[in-house]
Design an enzyme around this catalytic site. Structure first.
Site, PDB file in Angstrom:
ATOM      1  N   TRP A 102       0.828  -1.216   0.000  1.00 20.51           N
ATOM      2  CA  TRP A 102       0.000   0.000   0.000  1.00 20.51           C
ATOM      3  C   TRP A 102       0.853   1.252   0.000  1.00 20.51           C
ATOM      4  O   TRP A 102       0.524   2.238  -0.655  1.00 20.51           O
ATOM      5  CB  TRP A 102      -1.011  -0.019   1.149  1.00 20.51           C
ATOM      6  CG  TRP A 102      -2.085  -1.036   0.883  1.00 20.51           C
ATOM      7  CD1 TRP A 102      -2.350  -2.162   1.595  1.00 20.51           C
ATOM      8  CD2 TRP A 102      -3.013  -1.039  -0.221  1.00 20.51           C
ATOM      9  NE1 TRP A 102      -3.385  -2.862   1.010  1.00 20.51           N
ATOM     10  CE2 TRP A 102      -3.804  -2.195  -0.089  1.00 20.51           C
ATOM     11  CE3 TRP A 102      -3.244  -0.180  -1.297  1.00 20.51           C
ATOM     12  CZ2 TRP A 102      -4.820  -2.519  -1.011  1.00 20.51           C
ATOM     13  CZ3 TRP A 102      -4.248  -0.504  -2.210  1.00 20.51           C
ATOM     14  CH2 TRP A 102      -5.014  -1.656  -2.056  1.00 20.51           C
ATOM     15  N   ASP A 172      -2.246   6.699   6.171  1.00 16.86           N
ATOM     16  CA  ASP A 172      -3.285   5.857   5.593  1.00 16.86           C
ATOM     17  C   ASP A 172      -3.634   4.828   6.662  1.00 16.86           C
ATOM     18  O   ASP A 172      -2.859   3.905   6.922  1.00 16.86           O
ATOM     19  CB  ASP A 172      -2.739   5.179   4.321  1.00 16.86           C
ATOM     20  CG  ASP A 172      -3.729   4.171   3.727  1.00 16.86           C
ATOM     21  OD1 ASP A 172      -4.824   3.972   4.310  1.00 16.86           O
ATOM     22  OD2 ASP A 172      -3.400   3.572   2.675  1.00 16.86           O
ATOM     23  N   LYS A 196     -12.846  -1.706   5.628  1.00 18.45           N
ATOM     24  CA  LYS A 196     -12.150  -2.666   6.485  1.00 18.45           C
ATOM     25  C   LYS A 196     -12.816  -2.684   7.858  1.00 18.45           C
ATOM     26  O   LYS A 196     -13.282  -3.709   8.311  1.00 18.45           O
ATOM     27  CB  LYS A 196     -10.669  -2.309   6.635  1.00 18.45           C
ATOM     28  CG  LYS A 196      -9.720  -2.408   5.412  1.00 18.45           C
ATOM     29  CD  LYS A 196     -10.295  -2.542   4.083  1.00 18.45           C
ATOM     30  CE  LYS A 196      -9.387  -2.771   2.902  1.00 18.45           C
ATOM     31  NZ  LYS A 196      -8.349  -1.851   2.583  1.00 18.45           N
TER      32      LYS A 196
HETATM   33  C1  LIG Z   1      -7.752  -1.391   1.261  1.00 23.89           C
HETATM   34  C2  LIG Z   1      -6.647  -0.420   1.364  1.00 23.89           C
HETATM   35  C3  LIG Z   1      -6.447   0.576   0.405  1.00 23.89           C
HETATM   36  C4  LIG Z   1      -7.283   0.690  -0.848  1.00 23.89           C
HETATM   37  O1  LIG Z   1      -8.502   1.255  -0.615  1.00 23.89           O
HETATM   38  P1  LIG Z   1      -9.503   1.543  -1.839  1.00 23.89           P
HETATM   39  O2  LIG Z   1     -10.776   1.801  -1.128  1.00 23.89           O
HETATM   40  O3  LIG Z   1      -9.539   0.328  -2.704  1.00 23.89           O
HETATM   41  O4  LIG Z   1      -9.023   2.731  -2.563  1.00 23.89           O
HETATM   42  C5  LIG Z   1      -5.407   1.474   0.607  1.00 23.89           C
HETATM   43  N1  LIG Z   1      -4.624   1.403   1.683  1.00 23.89           N
HETATM   44  C6  LIG Z   1      -4.791   0.444   2.627  1.00 23.89           C
HETATM   45  C7  LIG Z   1      -3.874   0.412   3.796  1.00 23.89           C
HETATM   46  C8  LIG Z   1      -5.799  -0.487   2.483  1.00 23.89           C
HETATM   47  O5  LIG Z   1      -5.968  -1.447   3.422  1.00 23.89           O
END
Ligand SMILES: *Cc1c(COP(=O)(O)O)cnc(C)c1O
Length: 360
Positions: A102, A172, A196
């Site tokens: 990520w 993030d 999540k």
């Molecule tokens: C799932 C995830 C993403 C991607 O998210 P999207 O909603 O598909 O844009 C980005 N960063 C992390 C840490 C994630 O777990």
């Protein structure tokens, strides 16, 4: 009807009580005669739903008053572009810490908007640990320092908040937001997709310090300009209304569980069950350094990869779903977000023991 134990990394399991309440309210929300999906985002019903969701999120995370909470769209991958567009503030570069899949995506996207300095990387170690803070080569003139607090694919998580001086820390937190208390004041900006730990995909949470907004690049789409969204209560465009409603129900559920301190204790207990077992056997292994193991996503490998398919088949027969690891890492991955009950982890460890006894 039987609900399976769903170990999906995302979109992921939601609390059953939340789904039941949503089902009950599907056709007629609180006597309004409408589903939340059918409401005007400017009507009094939805405005109340939106305000309650924001206030619960602020309460759970103890968000200081000088931070905005935005409900946006575009997911965390969208934010990979939206963050530099908003946060460069006239500066030429940003620092990124590379801890896995990520982070790599964030770095690549940010490179379209600014010079990216990868201040530390876990690449040489196969992304199995977080580079220690004293190895980071930070630039005091960077617009911000970006981290991914939990690498959903590799299963490494920060169990500390980096000190980065006066440069704003951006995180993030897609896959560990609301899994534990966070000192929001240590961050300039926190973002995450909802799917999540919060609710349906499509809703994106942004928590940003007031003084950092209002200097977006001129090319920034209005819908992705934090200042414009903040000035319009996240309603510059139609927000993801149903997602906000479900998020509000999840926030209420977390509060009823005892808030984030209780959530963390619950998550630690679940993760310990799995990691303790992984460490006690040679049949399975965890690739991640002990100090940096994620409480949310637990990748593990069978010593004999040729048994992977049989392992997954047996798990599915026992209604334990989505345990296949990400294609970039292989093996297995158990995602055990807030909504995964401890019974699910106990059942998984029980099955792992049984499988080992049969094939070990
Ligand atoms: C799932 C995830 C993403 C991607 O998210 P999207 O909603 O598909 O844009 C980005 N960063 C992390 C840490 C994630 O777990």
């Amino acid at each position: 009807m039987t609900r399976a134990f769903n170990f999906s990394a995302g979109p992921a399991a939601l609390p059953e009580s939340v789904l039941r309440q949503a089902a009950e309210e599907m056709l007629d929300w609180h006597g309004s005669g409408m589903s939340v999906m059918e409401m005007s985002h400017r009507g009094k019903e939805f405005i109340a739903i939106h305000a309650e969701a924001e206030s619960l999120l602020r309460e759970l995370l103890a968000v200081p008053a000088h931070y905005k909470v935005l409900f946006m769209q575009g997911g965390a991958i969208g934010e990979n572009a939206i963050v530099p567009m908003n946060m460069l503030r006239g500066k030429a570069s940003a620092d990124y810490i590379d801890t896995g899949e990520w982070s790599k995506k964030s770095i690549k996207e940010a490179g379209k908007y600014c010079k990216v300095n990868v201040a530390a990387s876990g690449k040489d170690g196969g992304y199995t640990s977080i580079p220690p803070r004293d190895s980071w080569k930070l630039d005091p003139n960077a617009a911000y320092v970006h981290i991914c607090s939990n690498e959903t694919i590799g299963g490494v998580e920060y169990h500390w908040t980096p000190q980065v001086g006066d440069v704003p820390l951006v995180a993030d937190m897609s896959s560990d937001i609301l899994s534990r208390p966070v000192d929001v004041a240590r961050y300039g900006l926190i973002y995450g997709g909802a799917q999540k730990n919060i609710g349906p995909a499509g809703l994106t949470i942004v928590i940003v310090r007031d003084d950092l907004i209002g200097q977006a690049l001129p090319v920034t789409p209005s819908a992705f300009d934090y200042k414009q969204q903040a000035d319009n209560d996240s309603m510059l465009n139609t927000p993801p209304t149903y997602g906000i409603y479900i998020a509000g129900l999840v926030f209420k559920w977390i509060k009823a569980q005892g808030g984030l301190t209780a959530m963390e204790a619950h998550n630690r207990a679940k993760a310990a069950l799995l990691y303790d077992y992984l460490d006690a056997t040679d049949f399975y292994s965890s690739p991640v350094a002990k100090a940096d193991r994620s409480l949310m996503n637990v990748p593990f490998k069978l010593k004999d990869e040729s048994l992977d398919a049989a392992f997954l088949k047996g798990a599915e027969e026992r209604r334990m779903l989505q345990l296949k690891g990400h294609r970039s890492v292989g093996g297995m991955r158990a995602s055990i977000y807030n909504a995964m009950p401890i019974e699910g982890v106990t059942a998984l460890v029980g099955y792992m023991r049984e499988f080992e006894a049969r094939h070990g």
